[in-house]
Design a protein around this motif. Structure first.
Motif, PDB file in Angstrom:
ATOM      1  N   GLU A   1       0.835  -1.187   0.000  1.00 54.00           N
ATOM      2  CA  GLU A   1       0.000   0.000   0.000  1.00 54.00           C
ATOM      3  C   GLU A   1       0.873   1.240   0.000  1.00 54.00           C
ATOM      4  OE1 GLU A   1      -3.194  -0.040  -0.316  1.00 54.00           O
ATOM      5  OE2 GLU A   1      -3.283  -2.224  -0.286  1.00 54.00           O
ATOM      6  N   ARG A   2       0.316   2.328  -0.495  1.00 52.18           N
ATOM      7  CA  ARG A   2       1.048   3.584  -0.518  1.00 52.18           C
ATOM      8  C   ARG A   2       1.179   4.141   0.896  1.00 52.18           C
ATOM      9  NH1 ARG A   2      -1.385   7.792  -4.243  1.00 52.18           N
ATOM     10  NH2 ARG A   2      -3.272   7.282  -3.093  1.00 52.18           N
TER      11      ARG A   2
ATOM     12  N   GLU B   1       3.889  -0.484  -5.856  1.00 56.29           N
ATOM     13  CA  GLU B   1       4.150   0.873  -5.411  1.00 56.29           C
ATOM     14  C   GLU B   1       5.251   1.512  -6.241  1.00 56.29           C
ATOM     15  OE1 GLU B   1       3.872   4.360  -3.736  1.00 56.29           O
ATOM     16  OE2 GLU B   1       2.484   2.696  -3.456  1.00 56.29           O
TER      17      GLU B   1
ATOM     18  N   ASP C   1      -6.777   0.967  -6.214  1.00 55.93           N
ATOM     19  CA  ASP C   1      -6.489   2.224  -5.520  1.00 55.93           C
ATOM     20  C   ASP C   1      -7.458   3.304  -5.997  1.00 55.93           C
ATOM     21  OD1 ASP C   1      -4.997   4.977  -5.382  1.00 55.93           O
ATOM     22  OD2 ASP C   1      -3.973   3.666  -3.944  1.00 55.93           O
TER      23      ASP C   1
END
Length: 448
Positions: A191-192, A331, A390
């Protein structure tokens, strides 16, 4: 030469056109010398003994001379034809794609086989001589030369087929997409970071007095060793804020960043020089937009009035969509490197909206008058949106879909095409998991 520069030099060496042929030629010379020196000392099995050359000195000279002359002649003629074919291909697909042909191992091995056989025959030929004590004919070496000659016939047939397929548009697009896909799949999954924007804002203004950093040379920034810079910054309790990213052109002696504290300027300048690798061309290793722009160039040339090939542009869109699907869940580097709990290095980096801009802006602007291309663009965005989870990335995809719809409707008056465009665009909110009215209320960004 620093570790970064050495790694890039080794990668360039492996991709060079001459390395494999040179190694094969050297190996052929050593093999010929070994067989000549071992003549008469090897006991071959009875089934093989009958296949060994049994002629005299004049026959050996003729055989080896014919093989050497034929191989160098075939090598020169074949590769002159190849250069002509690549010239025609570059006019259609772009000269920047020629490097993909020169680094193709198949082309290098084909050249190596022809040149190595030529060198082998010359070395074996020089050992054939007549003397009072008896003639010397390296029968085993001559026999191997005949085998190499027959093998080169097969290499020539394969090479002609390989060149014919390698200059096709589908093959070129697939090759560039393979480079892009390999670079994307090497990115980490995850995940960011939630605090990315805060980190970026803090890193743009290093605390304390700063000093400028200047470029050690000129050229395209091919590789930047962020880890080495961060290690140096942690050791000297410093912060580096750079203004360049891999793929950008560096002007000699230009200001490319700053360091805090200002007293570390001299050492920071030296560390930056060690961490950078500059060159005349861009590299896909840290520059994702380079491979993207290669694909886009093929599509743009296909959409030019002189070629007018929308099917190639559609193939490019398919490959770009496949690359975005590979990127889903991965990412992108944010240009921030942390050491010891502190942000040590900050530099610009390619983000997801920027990557989409590089992929679709120019294709949309040049393909607006081709309804088939614009319809496929909307379909590709929908397919990618169904894979991507996302929400920010989905919003960026919808933005490009809105731009594509607007350009497509403005570029055609055909009723059926306009209906198909509206239909594809209407499907997008469901594919992206969004609600159309909420999206419509958001301001649209203009084309870059």
């Amino acid at each position: 030469m620093t570790a970064t520069q050495l790694r890039q030099w080794w990668a360039d060496l492996l991709a060079s056109f001459w390395l494999r042929p040179a190694v094969m030629t050297l190996g052929a010379i050593l093999l010929a010398q070994l067989l000549v020196q071992s003549e008469g000392s090897l006991d071959l099995p009875a089934p093989l003994d009958g296949w060994v050359y049994a002629g005299g000195t004049s026959g050996a000279r003729d055989v080896l001379g014919v093989i050497a002359g034929a191989m160098i002649g075939v090598a020169g003629t074949t590769f002159s034809i190849t250069v002509a074919a690549l010239t025609l291909a570059s006019n259609q697909m772009g000269p920047r794609l020629l490097r993909n042909f020169t680094r193709d191992p198949g082309n290098q091995y084909a050249l190596g086989a022809l040149v190595a056989t030529f060198a082998y025959s010359l070395v074996a030929l020089r050992s054939v001589h007549e003397a009072e004590g008896g003639d010397f004919v390296p029968q085993l070496a001559v026999s191997v030369a005949l085998l190499l000659a027959f093998g080169c016939v097969g290499v020539l047939i394969w090479f002609l087929h390989h060149v014919a397929t390698s200059i096709s548009v589908e093959r070129v697009v697939a090759l560039v997409h393979g480079d892009l896909s390999a670079a994307l799949t090497a990115l980490p999954r995850g995940e960011r970071p939630a605090d990315r924007s805060g980190r970026a804002e803090a890193g743009l203004h290093p605390a304390g007095e700063t000093a400028p950093l200047r470029a050690p040379g000129g050229g395209y920034l091919r590789v930047l060793d962020d880890a080495a810079l961060a290690d140096w910054a942690e050791e000297h309790d410093a912060t580096l804020c750079l203004r360049l990213r891999p793929g950008g052109f560096v002007f000699p002696c230009s200001v490319i960043g700053e360091v805090a504290p200002a007293g570390a300027q001299g050492e920071a300048q030296a560390a930056l020089g060690r961490a950078m690798s500059l060159g005349d061309t861009r590299s896909v290793e840290q520059d994702l937009e380079f491979a993207v722009r290669q694909l886009v160039e093929v599509g743009l040339r296909a959409l030019s009035p002189g070629i007018n090939d929308p099917f190639t542009a559609i193939a490019v869109l398919d490959r770009l969509g496949a690359a975005l699907c590979d990127l889903a869940g991965r990412e992108l580097p944010d240009g921030h490197t942390v050491r010891g709990g502190r942000l040590r290095v900050v530099r610009p980096a390619t983000d997801y909206p920027g990557l989409l801009d590089a992929m679709f802006h120019m294709l949309r602007q040049n393909g607006a008058g081709q309804p088939a291309v614009m319809i496929r663009l909307l379909e590709v965005l929908a397919e990618v949106g169904a894979v991507e989870r996302d929400p920010d990335r989905r919003q960026a995809l919808y933005r490009h879909a809105a731009l594509a719809r607007e350009a497509a409707l403005a570029g055609t008056d055909d009723t059926a095409a306009r209906a198909a465009i509206e239909e594809r665009h209407a499907r997008l909110p469901a594919a992206l998991g969004m609600i159309a009215p909420a999206l419509a209320s958001r301001p649209r960004h203009g084309a870059a």
